[in-house]
Design a protein around this motif. Structure first.
Motif, PDB file in Angstrom:
ATOM      1  N   SER A  38      12.646  21.893  21.806  1.00 52.90           N
ATOM      2  CA  SER A  38      11.271  22.325  21.511  1.00 52.90           C
ATOM      3  C   SER A  38      10.321  21.935  22.651  1.00 52.90           C
ATOM      4  O   SER A  38       9.445  22.712  23.019  1.00 52.90           O
ATOM      5  CB  SER A  38      10.790  21.753  20.188  1.00 52.90           C
ATOM      6  N   ASN A  42       8.142  24.449  24.978  1.00 56.05           N
ATOM      7  CA  ASN A  42       6.699  24.269  25.173  1.00 56.05           C
ATOM      8  C   ASN A  42       6.345  24.235  26.660  1.00 56.05           C
ATOM      9  O   ASN A  42       5.356  24.838  27.088  1.00 56.05           O
ATOM     10  CB  ASN A  42       6.227  22.986  24.493  1.00 56.05           C
ATOM     11  N   ALA A  75      -2.761  27.363  22.921  1.00 57.62           N
ATOM     12  CA  ALA A  75      -2.828  27.446  21.461  1.00 57.62           C
ATOM     13  C   ALA A  75      -1.433  27.570  20.859  1.00 57.62           C
ATOM     14  O   ALA A  75      -1.131  26.958  19.824  1.00 57.62           O
ATOM     15  CB  ALA A  75      -3.688  28.639  21.049  1.00 57.62           C
ATOM     16  N   MET A  76      -0.571  28.351  21.507  1.00 54.98           N
ATOM     17  CA  MET A  76       0.799  28.487  21.011  1.00 54.98           C
ATOM     18  C   MET A  76       1.552  27.163  21.103  1.00 54.98           C
ATOM     19  O   MET A  76       2.323  26.808  20.198  1.00 54.98           O
ATOM     20  CB  MET A  76       1.533  29.573  21.800  1.00 54.98           C
ATOM     21  N   LEU A  78       0.225  24.107  21.009  1.00 59.84           N
ATOM     22  CA  LEU A  78      -0.271  23.194  19.966  1.00 59.84           C
ATOM     23  C   LEU A  78       0.306  23.536  18.604  1.00 59.84           C
ATOM     24  O   LEU A  78       0.675  22.653  17.818  1.00 59.84           O
ATOM     25  CB  LEU A  78      -1.799  23.239  19.925  1.00 59.84           C
ATOM     26  N   THR A  79       0.406  24.821  18.308  1.00 59.04           N
ATOM     27  CA  THR A  79       1.009  25.243  17.041  1.00 59.04           C
ATOM     28  C   THR A  79       2.481  24.849  16.987  1.00 59.04           C
ATOM     29  O   THR A  79       2.971  24.354  15.964  1.00 59.04           O
ATOM     30  CB  THR A  79       0.852  26.761  16.863  1.00 59.04           C
ATOM     31  N   ALA A  80       3.198  25.049  18.083  1.00 55.75           N
ATOM     32  CA  ALA A  80       4.620  24.701  18.128  1.00 55.75           C
ATOM     33  C   ALA A  80       4.833  23.199  17.984  1.00 55.75           C
ATOM     34  O   ALA A  80       5.804  22.760  17.357  1.00 55.75           O
ATOM     35  CB  ALA A  80       5.239  25.204  19.429  1.00 55.75           C
ATOM     36  N   VAL A  82       2.971  21.122  16.233  1.00 56.02           N
ATOM     37  CA  VAL A  82       2.779  20.793  14.806  1.00 56.02           C
ATOM     38  C   VAL A  82       4.007  21.197  14.001  1.00 56.02           C
ATOM     39  O   VAL A  82       4.491  20.440  13.154  1.00 56.02           O
ATOM     40  CB  VAL A  82       1.503  21.473  14.273  1.00 56.02           C
ATOM     41  N   ILE A  83       4.545  22.377  14.268  1.00 58.12           N
ATOM     42  CA  ILE A  83       5.730  22.835  13.531  1.00 58.12           C
ATOM     43  C   ILE A  83       6.931  21.943  13.846  1.00 58.12           C
ATOM     44  O   ILE A  83       7.697  21.568  12.946  1.00 58.12           O
ATOM     45  CB  ILE A  83       6.023  24.308  13.875  1.00 58.12           C
TER      46      ILE A  83
END
Length: 156
Positions: A38, A42, A75-76, A78-80, A82-83
């Motif tokens: 991951s 990123n 933004a992508m 940061l979302t990744a 969190v997931i």
């Protein structure tokens, strides 16, 4: 836009190490492999997102740069993140529960699963024998019983 070759090679190495760890039977190594993959993805999104530049706010500039930074990549990422943390917490909970039940961190083969797969293999062999094979002499392009159904126009 040109991208340097060195970060891509490092990202490939991170991904390869993550896949290697993910294929282990130890739950902690699996978690570390998932985190490595991951993080590599990123970093790949960040590298592909382009060079840094002015903030994407009208009227603002940084270092008199004419290039505006793309906020979508950040933004992508940061979302990744969190997931990934949610999945990591779930795997840690599974690891803890497994350790409390079996006092082992290694994932072993389930004997019940082996029995089910053996029964499935036997059943598929039995079903294969019971399958009705179509009669090649009857397989024609002429009209069949189903051609008489209402609304069926046949092949024209």
């Amino acid at each position: 836009m040109t991208t340097s070759f060195v970060p891509l090679v490092l990202l490939g190495g991170l991904t390869a190490a993550g896949v290697y760890l993910l294929l282990e039977r130890n739950l902690t190594r699996m978690l570390l492999g998932l985190l490595l993959i991951s993080n590599a993805i990123n970093l790949l999104i960040l590298v592909v997102g382009g060079r840094s530049g002015s903030p994407p706010i009208r009227g603002r500039s940084s270092n008199n740069s004419s290039i505006i930074a793309d906020p979508l990549a950040q933004a992508m990422i940061l979302t990744a993140i969190v997931i990934t943390m949610g999945v990591a917490a779930f795997i840690l909970a599974m690891n803890y529960r497994s350790y409390r039940l079996t006092t082992e961190e290694e994932v072993s083969d389930d004997p019940e699963d082996a029995k089910v797969s053996e029964l499935a293999a036997k059943d598929s062999a039995a079903v294969e024998e019971d399958v009705a094979h179509p009669d090649p002499a009857r397989d024609t392009d002429g009209p069949d019983e189903l051609d008489a159904l209402p609304g069926y126009e046949g092949s024209k």
